[in-house]
Write an enzyme that holds these catalytic residues in place. Structure first.
Site, PDB file in Angstrom:
ATOM      1  N   PRO A 149      10.032  -7.974   2.405  1.00  0.00           N
ATOM      2  CA  PRO A 149       9.884  -6.670   1.756  1.00  0.00           C
ATOM      3  C   PRO A 149       8.485  -6.350   1.255  1.00  0.00           C
ATOM      4  O   PRO A 149       7.767  -7.221   0.765  1.00  0.00           O
ATOM      5  CB  PRO A 149      10.862  -6.760   0.573  1.00  0.00           C
ATOM      6  N   ASN A 150       8.127  -5.092   1.422  1.00  0.00           N
ATOM      7  CA  ASN A 150       6.879  -4.475   0.941  1.00  0.00           C
ATOM      8  C   ASN A 150       5.659  -4.843   1.770  1.00  0.00           C
ATOM      9  O   ASN A 150       4.582  -4.278   1.545  1.00  0.00           O
ATOM     10  CB  ASN A 150       6.627  -4.797  -0.547  1.00  0.00           C
TER      11      ASN A 150
ATOM     12  N   ARG B 264      -2.232  -0.926  -0.467  1.00  0.00           N
ATOM     13  CA  ARG B 264      -2.107  -1.169  -1.903  1.00  0.00           C
ATOM     14  C   ARG B 264      -2.545  -2.608  -2.202  1.00  0.00           C
ATOM     15  O   ARG B 264      -2.418  -3.485  -1.362  1.00  0.00           O
ATOM     16  CB  ARG B 264      -0.637  -1.064  -2.366  1.00  0.00           C
TER      17      ARG B 264
ATOM     18  N   TYR C 209      -3.838  -8.950  -1.686  1.00  0.00           N
ATOM     19  CA  TYR C 209      -3.295  -9.216  -0.354  1.00  0.00           C
ATOM     20  C   TYR C 209      -4.276  -8.924   0.787  1.00  0.00           C
ATOM     21  O   TYR C 209      -3.920  -9.102   1.951  1.00  0.00           O
ATOM     22  CB  TYR C 209      -1.998  -8.420  -0.150  1.00  0.00           C
TER      23      TYR C 209
ATOM     24  N   ASN D 166       7.075 -14.842   6.548  1.00  0.00           N
ATOM     25  CA  ASN D 166       6.634 -14.585   5.179  1.00  0.00           C
ATOM     26  C   ASN D 166       7.804 -13.880   4.498  1.00  0.00           C
ATOM     27  O   ASN D 166       8.000 -12.677   4.670  1.00  0.00           O
ATOM     28  CB  ASN D 166       5.385 -13.693   5.150  1.00  0.00           C
TER      29      ASN D 166
ATOM     30  N   ALA E 214       8.867 -11.402  -1.482  1.00  0.00           N
ATOM     31  CA  ALA E 214       9.546 -11.680  -2.764  1.00  0.00           C
ATOM     32  C   ALA E 214      10.848 -12.460  -2.574  1.00  0.00           C
ATOM     33  O   ALA E 214      11.290 -13.171  -3.489  1.00  0.00           O
ATOM     34  CB  ALA E 214       9.812 -10.374  -3.507  1.00  0.00           C
TER      35      ALA E 214
ATOM     36  N   GLU F  18       6.603 -21.405   6.904  1.00  0.00           N
ATOM     37  CA  GLU F  18       6.544 -20.417   5.815  1.00  0.00           C
ATOM     38  C   GLU F  18       5.081 -20.020   5.627  1.00  0.00           C
ATOM     39  O   GLU F  18       4.202 -20.886   5.563  1.00  0.00           O
ATOM     40  CB  GLU F  18       7.099 -21.068   4.536  1.00  0.00           C
TER      41      GLU F  18
ATOM     42  N   HIS G 128       2.200 -17.368   3.541  1.00  0.00           N
ATOM     43  CA  HIS G 128       1.908 -16.415   2.469  1.00  0.00           C
ATOM     44  C   HIS G 128       0.445 -16.012   2.524  1.00  0.00           C
ATOM     45  O   HIS G 128      -0.429 -16.846   2.799  1.00  0.00           O
ATOM     46  CB  HIS G 128       2.183 -17.021   1.086  1.00  0.00           C
TER      47      HIS G 128
ATOM     48  N   ARG H 254      -0.479 -18.026  -9.108  1.00  0.00           N
ATOM     49  CA  ARG H 254      -0.074 -16.754  -9.710  1.00  0.00           C
ATOM     50  C   ARG H 254       0.970 -16.987 -10.813  1.00  0.00           C
ATOM     51  O   ARG H 254       0.972 -18.023 -11.446  1.00  0.00           O
ATOM     52  CB  ARG H 254       0.428 -15.849  -8.587  1.00  0.00           C
TER      53      ARG H 254
HETATM   54  O1  CA2 Z   1       1.373 -13.911  -0.778  1.00  0.00           O
HETATM   55  C1  CA2 Z   1       2.361 -13.575  -0.115  1.00  0.00           C
HETATM   56  O2  CA2 Z   1       2.327 -13.452   1.115  1.00  0.00           O
HETATM   57  C2  CA2 Z   1       3.676 -13.250  -0.820  1.00  0.00           C
HETATM   58  O3  CA2 Z   1       4.750 -13.667   0.026  1.00  0.00           O
HETATM   59  C3  CA2 Z   1       3.693 -11.739  -0.983  1.00  0.00           C
HETATM   60  C4  CA2 Z   1       4.903 -11.228  -1.763  1.00  0.00           C
HETATM   61  C5  CA2 Z   1       5.045 -11.985  -3.085  1.00  0.00           C
HETATM   62  O4  CA2 Z   1       6.233 -11.582  -3.740  1.00  0.00           O
HETATM   63  C6  CA2 Z   1       5.061 -13.487  -2.887  1.00  0.00           C
HETATM   64  O5  CA2 Z   1       5.122 -14.108  -4.149  1.00  0.00           O
HETATM   65  C7  CA2 Z   1       3.817 -13.971  -2.160  1.00  0.00           C
HETATM   66  C8  CA2 Z   1       4.761  -9.739  -2.049  1.00  0.00           C
HETATM   67  C9  CA2 Z   1       4.567  -8.893  -0.828  1.00  0.00           C
HETATM   68  C10 CA2 Z   1       4.253  -7.502  -1.263  1.00  0.00           C
HETATM   69  O6  CA2 Z   1       3.352  -6.944  -0.361  1.00  0.00           O
HETATM   70  C11 CA2 Z   1       2.546  -5.938  -0.782  1.00  0.00           C
HETATM   71  C12 CA2 Z   1       1.560  -5.565   0.088  1.00  0.00           C
HETATM   72  C13 CA2 Z   1       0.693  -4.557  -0.275  1.00  0.00           C
HETATM   73  C14 CA2 Z   1       0.828  -3.932  -1.489  1.00  0.00           C
HETATM   74  C15 CA2 Z   1       1.832  -4.311  -2.359  1.00  0.00           C
HETATM   75  C16 CA2 Z   1       2.707  -5.318  -1.997  1.00  0.00           C
END
Ligand code: CA2
Length: 146
Positions: free
Chosen positions: A10-11, A18, A23, A75, A78, A99, A101, A108
């Site tokens: 997700p996201n 963003r 990221y 990946n 969340a 996996e 990230h 974090r």
């Molecule tokens: O670092 C990573 O790849 C994570 O899997 C990213 C997740 C986070 O919850 C994990 O703890 C680590 C969040 C992905 C959200 O992606 C976004 C991308 C652009 C803007 C906002 C969120």
């Protein structure tokens, strides 16, 4: 022909739009295109999916079995920290997975330090931004070639 499936949780569709300080500025399309190029250069099959829905990701993992996927790079975003259901799906299909990230979750918030995937993953790559995917795909290719 061996087949690598790249899954994004997700996201991650928001990448490049963003929070570039966390990221990076690469988009998901550019990450997918680079991964496809890497995999196809090794004469392997590539497919990818991003979903904001846990159910859709579980269905994709179940379908991977019938589609003869050899290795999954995922990946879980969340869902890394919440999803027993996704973990169970990966264990049920018994397809090895890496996996990945973008960030290093251990640097974090404390709630990101636990992953439902790391103890059953073939490997974990984290903290290199979009390069995490490049390293993970490279490792996936090498694993399948050996
Ligand atoms: O670092 C990573 O790849 C994570 O899997 C990213 C997740 C986070 O919850 C994990 O703890 C680590 C969040 C992905 C959200 O992606 C976004 C991308 C652009 C803007 C906002 C969120």
């Amino acid at each position: 022909m061996a087949h690598i499936l790249l899954l994004h949780g997700p996201n991650l569709n928001l990448l490049g739009q963003r929070e570039p300080e966390v990221y990076g500025s690469d988009t998901l399309d550019s990450i997918n295109m680079a991964a496809k190029k890497q995999v196809e250069a090794a004469n392997l099959r590539f497919s990818s999916l991003q979903s904001n829905s846990e159910a859709e990701l579980i269905n994709a993992i179940q379908h991977a079995k019938t589609d003869n996927v050899s290795l999954i790079v995922i990946n879980p975003a969340a869902f890394t920290h919440t999803s027993v259901a996704l973990r169970d799906a990966l264990l049920a299909v018994d397809i090895p997975f890496i996996e990945v990230h973008l960030s290093n979750p251990h640097r974090r918030e404390a709630f990101r330090r636990h992953s439902y995937f790391s103890d059953v993953a073939l490997a974990v790559v984290a903290g290199f931004g979009a390069d995490s995917y490049r390293y993970a795909i490279d490792a996936a290719i090498k694993t399948l070639q050996h």
